[in-house]
Design a protein around this motif. Structure first.
Motif, PDB file in Angstrom:
ATOM      1  N   GLU A  18      15.060   4.307 -23.649  1.00  0.00           N
ATOM      2  CA  GLU A  18      14.180   4.427 -22.480  1.00  0.00           C
ATOM      3  C   GLU A  18      12.996   5.330 -22.777  1.00  0.00           C
ATOM      4  O   GLU A  18      11.894   5.115 -22.251  1.00  0.00           O
ATOM      5  N   ARG A  60      25.439   6.630 -24.032  1.00  0.00           N
ATOM      6  CA  ARG A  60      24.462   7.120 -23.048  1.00  0.00           C
ATOM      7  C   ARG A  60      23.230   7.687 -23.755  1.00  0.00           C
ATOM      8  O   ARG A  60      22.099   7.443 -23.332  1.00  0.00           O
ATOM      9  N   GLU A  61      23.447   8.420 -24.829  1.00  0.00           N
ATOM     10  CA  GLU A  61      22.318   8.967 -25.583  1.00  0.00           C
ATOM     11  C   GLU A  61      21.472   7.847 -26.193  1.00  0.00           C
ATOM     12  O   GLU A  61      20.239   7.948 -26.253  1.00  0.00           O
ATOM     13  N   ALA A  74      19.373   6.375 -23.420  1.00  0.00           N
ATOM     14  CA  ALA A  74      18.319   7.316 -23.034  1.00  0.00           C
ATOM     15  C   ALA A  74      17.210   7.345 -24.077  1.00  0.00           C
ATOM     16  O   ALA A  74      16.016   7.397 -23.737  1.00  0.00           O
TER      17      ALA A  74
END
Length: 403
Positions: free
Chosen positions: A266, A259-260, A263
């Motif tokens: 992005e 997830r990191e 992120a």
């Protein structure tokens, strides 16, 4: 033995593959033919004499040396492929040009052929075989231990002070890097054994200041147990988190890193995203290496129920992933008694993992990884014994059952 044209000669011949520790009930007949110069004649001979059954085959050169061993779902089709025009520029062409005789041995099933091939490669060490040769691939155990400050490391055999050991796993550069990443991410030490550990909750005889023995604490990649910069409980929690990732009981760490990584991508923080990607890949590689062998070794004894190419049932008994024995599947009370005795004898054996057995265990693990549907054929020891018990009970005299 079969020679081309049925001609017997007085020349010295390759003695044959030899006995197998994995054979079920009968010795397979080994056949061989002399290679003809004309491809067309060779194809005709193979069609006449070579069975379309699973098995292993070998190539023998003019010096009577076994130079290659292979396996096949269909011996006839595989050997015929060596004499096709499309094989002219391949490794097969190089092998066949140095071959004067072909030898083959039918097997009951493709799995039999796979195990037999590895056994023959390790026994004869043909020069054109690469996979399966002893010592070609280094194997090791992933260990977590060495008190008082445990950390992850690779060892050929788990030794004293090991809290947890996983494997065998690859001992290549990729695995070495993954172990380093694991220690770095969980901030575990990786210093030499001569470096003393001093935890913050341990009493010191003198209140002397302790300095870290390396730069990892300053870089934020170590808890600093050498300089009393963490308590033993804090360090123990980090070791426990590493253990849970290795054995797969808690994979939330990897999910969080993924997830990191997304992120960061992005936010267009590409360097951080790439760093997290490499970390995730290394940890997943480490986890995959451990998981591959755990799937087979976790149960002490499993029975792999197979049917050969003629439809006859057979049982391969896997002892901690090692193909320990093979027998005919029980179809009557007599076979059921034999199977029960065999299962009891193997179940009582301690787990042993010498270097040769590790190769077979990895082969079995690879077989089921590539063919997950075959996992449905695995039976636990209790399930296999229940099959034997039902056969024994069904053939008891009716009066005995009534009593």
């Amino acid at each position: 033995m079969l020679r081309y044209g049925g001609e017997e000669t007085g020349e010295r011949l390759f003695p044959g593959f030899g006995p197998s520790r994995f054979k079920a009930v009968r010795k397979a007949r080994t056949q061989q033919i002399r290679k003809r110069r004309l491809r067309r004649s060779m194809r005709r001979v193979l069609r006449e004499h070579c069975p379309a059954a699973p098995g292993v085959y070998g190539m023998i050169d003019a010096d009577d040396q076994l130079i290659y061993v292979g396996k096949a779902k269909s011996l006839r089709h595989r050997l015929l492929s060596y004499f096709q025009a499309s094989a002219a520029e391949s490794k097969a062409h190089v092998i066949i040009t140095q071959t004067v005789r072909l030898i083959w041995e039918p097997a009951h099933h493709e799995f039999d052929a796979l195990v037999r091939e590895l056994e023959l490669i390790r026994r004869w060490r043909p020069r054109f075989n690469v996979e399966g040769l002893p010592g070609r691939r280094q194997r090791a155990y992933l260990c977590l231990g060495r008190a008082p400050g445990a950390y992850a490391y690779l060892a050929t055999r788990p030794g004293a002070g090991v809290q947890h050991a996983y494997g065998p796993v690859s001992a290549g550069a990729k695995m070495q890097r993954a172990v380093e990443r694991l220690n770095t991410f969980f901030k575990l030490r990786d210093c030499p054994e001569r470096v003393s550990m001093h935890f913050a909750d341990q009493r010191q005889l003198f209140d002397a200041a302790l300095d870290p023995q390396c730069l990892r604490y300053a870089l934020g990649t170590c808890l600093g147990p050498c300089a009393a910069l963490c308590t033993s409980r804090e360090y123990g929690r980090a070791v426990e988190r590493a253990r849970k990732l290795i054995d797969g009981s808690d994979l939330r760490t990897v999910a969080t890193l993924e997830r990191e990584m997304r992120a960061a991508a992005e936010r267009r923080q590409f360097e951080r995203a790439a760093m997290l990607r490499d970390l995730v890949n290394d940890l997943q590689f480490l986890r995959g290496q451990v998981d591959r062998i755990q799937r087979i070794r976790r149960p002490g004894c499993l029975v792999y129920a197979l049917a050969d190419h003629r439809g006859r049932g057979r049982w391969f008994v896997l002892h901690h992933g090692y193909p320990a024995q093979v027998c005919l599947a029980p179809q009557n009370a007599e076979r059921a008694r034999r199977c029960e005795a065999l299962l009891d004898a193997i179940d009582e054996q301690p787990e042993s993992t010498p270097e040769e057995q590790l190769s077979f265990m990895l082969l079995v693990a690879s077989w089921f990884r590539r063919r997950p549907v075959e996992l449905e054929r695995l039976m636990s020891l209790d399930e296999a014994r229940a099959v034997c018990t039902r056969l024994l009970e069904s053939e008891e005299p009716s009066s005995t059952r009534a009593d």
